[in-house]
Design an enzyme around this catalytic site. Structure first.
Site, PDB file in Angstrom:
ATOM      1  N   LYS A   4       0.838  -1.198   0.000  1.00 17.12           N
ATOM      2  CA  LYS A   4       0.000   0.000   0.000  1.00 17.12           C
ATOM      3  C   LYS A   4       0.876   1.252   0.000  1.00 17.12           C
ATOM      4  CE  LYS A   4      -3.738  -2.561   2.145  1.00 17.12           C
ATOM      5  NZ  LYS A   4      -4.295  -3.101   3.377  1.00 17.12           N
ATOM      6  N   GLN A  44      -4.035  -1.827   9.806  1.00 17.79           N
ATOM      7  CA  GLN A  44      -4.006  -3.135   9.140  1.00 17.79           C
ATOM      8  C   GLN A  44      -4.653  -4.208  10.019  1.00 17.79           C
ATOM      9  OE1 GLN A  44      -2.975  -3.773   5.914  1.00 17.79           O
ATOM     10  NE2 GLN A  44      -3.788  -5.819   6.283  1.00 17.79           N
ATOM     11  N   ASP A  78     -10.724   3.425   4.723  1.00 15.92           N
ATOM     12  CA  ASP A  78     -10.930   1.989   4.491  1.00 15.92           C
ATOM     13  C   ASP A  78     -12.322   1.541   4.942  1.00 15.92           C
ATOM     14  OD1 ASP A  78     -10.012  -0.406   3.488  1.00 15.92           O
ATOM     15  OD2 ASP A  78      -9.121  -1.067   5.365  1.00 15.92           O
TER      16      ASP A  78
END
Ligand code: NAP
Length: 285
Positions: free
Chosen positions: A55, A99, A122
């Site tokens: 990413k 994450q 996200d």
């Protein structure tokens, strides 16, 4: 449904999204705003470390800043939340990605909820989830958004189709089901307690695999000509779909790798750029 077999090339879809972003990043940077994504990795899980690195590298290739924060595997929920709160207050950060998964001593839900809504690129917060359910999310979860983007890129109709989603996680199965529903599909959501899964999958015009088990979806479950989207990503670059067997039956199918994965990353970049623009009230495209 398409007549010929179509390999849904995620790299191609991702490239189009990124080409579009290059110009937007350039314009923002000229206005003095460099979009910035902060990634938080807790612990030393090698797969998670790889995802975070991918990413960050994708950001850098587009001129998006990436700030990588690595925390010790023994980090507490409170310590993690204090990091997200600092990033929330930092005007130079436009997106925050924590994450998943985090080590078990951490309350992951509390950590996700500590991400400020306007930086939740996200789509992991409950508010983001609810907005997605209403079709109002600025930043829906990236993998579900990627699945819809692939269908749209290949002009595969969603309305009126029977979509089967196998998996009901809050970051993937549930949000993609809602997005398909909002696009007027009739949606069946399957999970580990579903009975007669093979027959249900066989009734699908669109099948989304979000199970986390390698080669789980079998070729003989797939209806002739169905569209198969494999969100799975397991060790050894293997999806949740038995690709070779499903290819025989499917009308269209995403491979792994180069299917849903690269589009997920492109979506994350897009959301970060959107957030940089929104956060600075810039009247750019
Ligand atoms: P997860 O949280 O583990 O959820 C898995 C889901 O699959 C659960 O809802 C579970 O049902 C269901 N399931 C498990 N065994 C089943 C069975 N035998 N029959 C039917 N359903 C079953 O996983 P996730 O985070 O959603 O991830 C799913 C997959 O997507 C993984 O391979 C992951 O690596 C991948 N992924 C890919 C991307 C990408 O960018 N491509 C991003 C995120 C995740 P229950 O709810 O009943 O337990």
């Amino acid at each position: 449904m398409p007549n010929q077999k179509l390999i849904l090339d995620g790299s191609r879809v991702a490239q189009e999204i990124k080409n579009n972003l290059l110009e937007r990043v350039k314009r923002l940077t000229e206005k003095g705003v460099t979009p910035c994504l902060a990634t938080i990795l807790v612990g030393d899980d090698p797969a998670s470390a790889t995802y975070v690195r991918m990413k960050g590298n994708a950001c850098n290739r587009l001129g998006i800043d990436s700030r990588r924060i690595s925390l010790d595997k023994d980090t507490s929920t409170e310590e993690l939340i204090s990091v997200t709160q600092q990033l929330n207050e930092d005007p130079g950060v436009h997106g925050i990605l924590l994450q998943h998964p985090v080590p078990s001593q951490i309350d992951e839900r509390a950590a996700f909820e500590s991400i400020r809504k306007d930086k939740d690129v996200d789509g992991v917060t409950m508010l983001g989830f609810a907005q997605n359910a209403f079709g109002l999310a600025s930043y829906p979860s990236c993998t579900p958004a990627a699945i819809i983007a692939i269908l749209d890129y290949y002009q595969i109709p969603i309305e009126g189709k029977h979509a089967i989603v196998v998996g009901r996680s809050p970051i993937l199965g549930k949000p993609v089901s809602l997005m398909l529903l909002n696009r007027n599909a009739t949606v069946t959501i399957c999970h580990s307690k579903t009975v007669n899964l093979d027959k249900i999958v066989n009734s699908g015009d669109i099948v989304v695999a979000a199970v986390g088990k390698p080669k789980f979806i079998q070729g003989n479950w797939i209806r002739e000509g169905a569209v198969v989207l494999d969100a799975g990503y397991n060790a050894g670059n293997v999806g949740d779909v038995d690709y070779e067997a499903c290819l025989e039956k499917a009308g269209a199918i995403t491979p792994v790798p180069a299917g849903v994965g690269p589009v997920t990353i492109a979506m994350l970049l897009k959301h970060t750029v959107d957030s940089a623009k929104a956060g600075n009230n810039l009247n750019l495209m």
